[in-house]
Design an enzyme around this catalytic site. Structure first.
Site, PDB file in Angstrom:
ATOM      1  N   LYS A 155      -0.559  -4.138  -3.471  1.00 22.17           N
ATOM      2  CA  LYS A 155      -1.870  -3.584  -3.103  1.00 22.17           C
ATOM      3  C   LYS A 155      -1.983  -2.182  -3.693  1.00 22.17           C
ATOM      4  CE  LYS A 155      -4.838  -2.235   0.791  1.00 22.17           C
ATOM      5  NZ  LYS A 155      -4.927  -0.789   0.485  1.00 22.17           N
TER       6      LYS A 155
ATOM      7  N   ASP B 235       9.976   5.296 -10.068  1.00 20.82           N
ATOM      8  CA  ASP B 235       9.503   5.863 -11.338  1.00 20.82           C
ATOM      9  C   ASP B 235      10.206   7.167 -11.681  1.00 20.82           C
ATOM     10  OD1 ASP B 235       7.825   3.781 -11.772  1.00 20.82           O
ATOM     11  OD2 ASP B 235       5.955   4.871 -11.447  1.00 20.82           O
TER      12      ASP B 235
ATOM     13  N   SER C 245       0.812  -1.210   0.000  1.00 20.05           N
ATOM     14  CA  SER C 245       0.000   0.000   0.000  1.00 20.05           C
ATOM     15  C   SER C 245       0.851   1.269   0.000  1.00 20.05           C
ATOM     16  CB  SER C 245      -0.954  -0.054   1.207  1.00 20.05           C
ATOM     17  OG  SER C 245      -1.889   0.986   1.168  1.00 20.05           O
TER      18      SER C 245
END
Length: 571
Positions: free
Chosen positions: A325, A311, A300
């Site tokens: 998740k 990223d 999460s």
């Protein structure tokens, strides 16, 4: 039960009619008459079924329990994160989101018929009053608690701050019960249990969960490491961090990236949940070399932080593929002080990928769910052009195989061998060397082996024995067992366990677990963390990368091979 029905039937009918009317009013916006009728029809069926059940079922029923069971099973058919929180569970829910509760500040656990103090938190009432790990609770405020469940005792121990708590305990090594009195306090568990320097250039920040304002604790640790301890590179440890509040995840990423950077976005069926979260403050440091440790238990909000930094090519990720998740929950208020925690959206990190690994919307015929199929996994690019994938958690840039413990180690933990030995050890040893210098010597290990040997009820099975047991069952079903009975019996003799031999075979991992339990008794959680960092493969790999700027930068630029571009993070 009939009295209950007569006195509350009007309330029930009124409530159900209100629900139906509200449903029609809200759903009318969708202009879907067929769907509206289906909802009203099934609500009416549910009400009439409940009424008839209470009227005619042969035994007395508990209306609250029946409804709760119905709600729980309904929500279970959706996903494991959409849950009903009744008023009775609100304190636990508050603790999960804030890390705060009223009590004495200690972990408890079940040990035989007793509830024992497992770990008093340093600086809180339990520790200050003199409670020690291994103390057996006999009474809590005059209530006898031997034989009670942990949950029952936990409720007795909790309470409003500034209220008294009187405990009668049995302390190993003493001749008679002790009485300890203390005053409950507001217990606020720091989500950053430890930060410090791991060598002369690198600092580590361990974050256990994303509770309210955890970003402030991470920021304080980061500034202290940089300005007061001379850190020139940082390791952020998110291993086994189950996540929590999305807002704080965004704020933690913001510490390392430029103001205005997109950190994560959410998209749901209802447009109000479509939102882009950006870094809103000036960062602490956008250039300091950074590695993030992740594991299978990182989920999460942990994945938002790790995935976003990956990223943006801002950090090198080390460890194992994360949990996967990618669902966002929102809490909605219900009547009678209850709440619904409902999945409202999926989140997408800067490359555009969603890391949700399990497809709850398309269940198998038996109701089970599976991983998102490889055919639906898509490739995305980091800001620097490295390949990353959706649908399978966050894959680390540098993969470190997870440590697999032997069955004997699991059995030693489950049967409290480490815990009980540490209790005896502390009685005989009033002090030990520092957490960084303490070692499990030959003498300590031999004493532990003798301790285990003295426990006749200690039992475990090796993985090989477990496999043999399953093979025997299969052979019996297929009627091969009788033909090969002698061979099976011979194999069983060969595989008969020798506990003392296995203790020696798995000495390294057993010593690590035993050492951590002993250290906790003298130096609490921080000491146990310092001890565990001495033998830590993921930490060692992170330090290796940070010590080699060409390798660190090469991974971020994609010129050095990493595992981030492997589907599902598999080699």
């Amino acid at each position: 039960m009939n009295r209950f029905l007569k006195s509350s039937r009007v309330k029930w009918i009124s409530s159900m009619l209100i629900v139906m009317v509200v449903s029609v009013g809200l759903l009318g916006f969708n202009n879907d008459d067929k769907r509206n009728f289906s909802i009203i029809k099934n609500l009416d069926i549910f009400y009439t079924l409940f009424r008839e059940l209470n009227s005619y079922y042969v035994d007395e029923t508990n209306p609250e329990k029946l409804i709760k069971t119905g709600i729980d099973n309904m929500l279970e058919s959706l996903d494991p994160y959409t849950t009903y929180i009744p008023e009775d569970d609100m304190e636990d829910f508050k603790f999960m989101t804030t890390g705060e509760y009223g009590g004495m500040g200690s972990l408890i656990s079940k040990n035989g018929e007793y509830i024992v103090i497992a770990e008093p938190y340093e600086g809180f009432p339990a520790q200050k009053a003199g409670l020690k790990a291994g103390d057996k609770l006999l009474e809590v405020n005059g209530v006898h608690v031997v034989g009670k469940a942990s949950s029952e005792v936990s409720e007795l121990l909790k309470g409003a701050p500034n209220t008294p708590l009187k405990l009668k305990i049995d302390r190993p090594g003493t001749n008679k019960p002790l009485t300890i009195e203390l005053i409950r306090e507001k217990i606020s568990i720091n989500p950053v249990p430890y930060f410090g320097m791991v060598n002369d250039k690198t600092g580590i920040i361990i974050l256990n969960n994303f509770t309210q304002n955890c970003s402030k604790e991470v920021e304080k640790a980061l500034i202290d490491l940089k300005e007061n301890q001379g850190a020139q590179s940082i390791i952020l440890d998110l291993r086994a961090n189950p996540g929590g509040l999305l807002d704080d995840a965004v704020k933690i990423v913001n510490l390392f990236v430029k103001k205005g950077s997109e950190v994560v976005s959410t998209r749901g069926k209802v447009k109000q949940w479509d939102k882009v979260y950006r870094a809103t403050k000036e960062p602490v440091d956008t250039i300091i070399p950074l590695t993030v440790l992740i594991s299978r238990g990182s989920a999460s909000a942990s994945e938002i932080v790790a995935g976003s930094l990956q990223d943006m090519d801002r950090a090198v990720l080390v460890g194992q593929r994360s949990f996967g998740k990618g669902l966002v929950q929102t809490t909605r208020n219900l009547s009678y002080n209850s709440k619904l925690k409902v999945t409202t959206a999926k989140y997408y990190i800067p490359s555009g990928r969603c890391i949700q690994a399990v497809d709850y919307s398309n269940r198998n015929e038996d109701g089970s769910v599976g991983l998102i199929p490889d055919s639906l996994i898509s490739e995305f690019k980091t800001f620097g052009g490295r390949s990353v994938y959706d649908g399978g958690g966050v894959s680390p840039d540098v993969k470190v195989d997870i440590t697999k413990y032997g069955n004997i180690s699991f059995a030693l933990v489950a049967q409290n061998m480490f815990f009980n030995f540490a209790t005896d050890f502390c009685i005989k040893n009033k002090e030990i060397s520092s957490a960084e210098r303490f070692k499990i010597t030959d003498a300590i290990f031999d004493n532990f082996k003798a301790f285990v040997a003295s426990k006749e009820d200690f039992k475990y099975e090796s993985a090989t024995q477990d496999a043999l047991k399953k093979l025997k069952q299969t052979a019996k079903r297929e009627e091969y067992y009788e033909k090969s009975k002698a061979e099976f019996e011979q194999l069983e003799k060969l595989l008969k366990l020798d506990v003392q031999k296995d203790l020696n075979i798995f000495r390294k991992e057993i010593s690590e677990l035993l050492g951590a339990e002993i250290i906790k008794r003298y130096y609490y959680q921080k000491g146990a963390i310092k001890y565990s960092l001495q033998e830590d493969e993921e930490l060692d790999k992170a330090l290796e990368i940070l010590s080699d700027p060409s390798k660190y930068n090469g991974i971020l630029k994609g010129t050095v091979l990493s595992h981030a571009g492997d589907k599902r993070g598999i080699k």
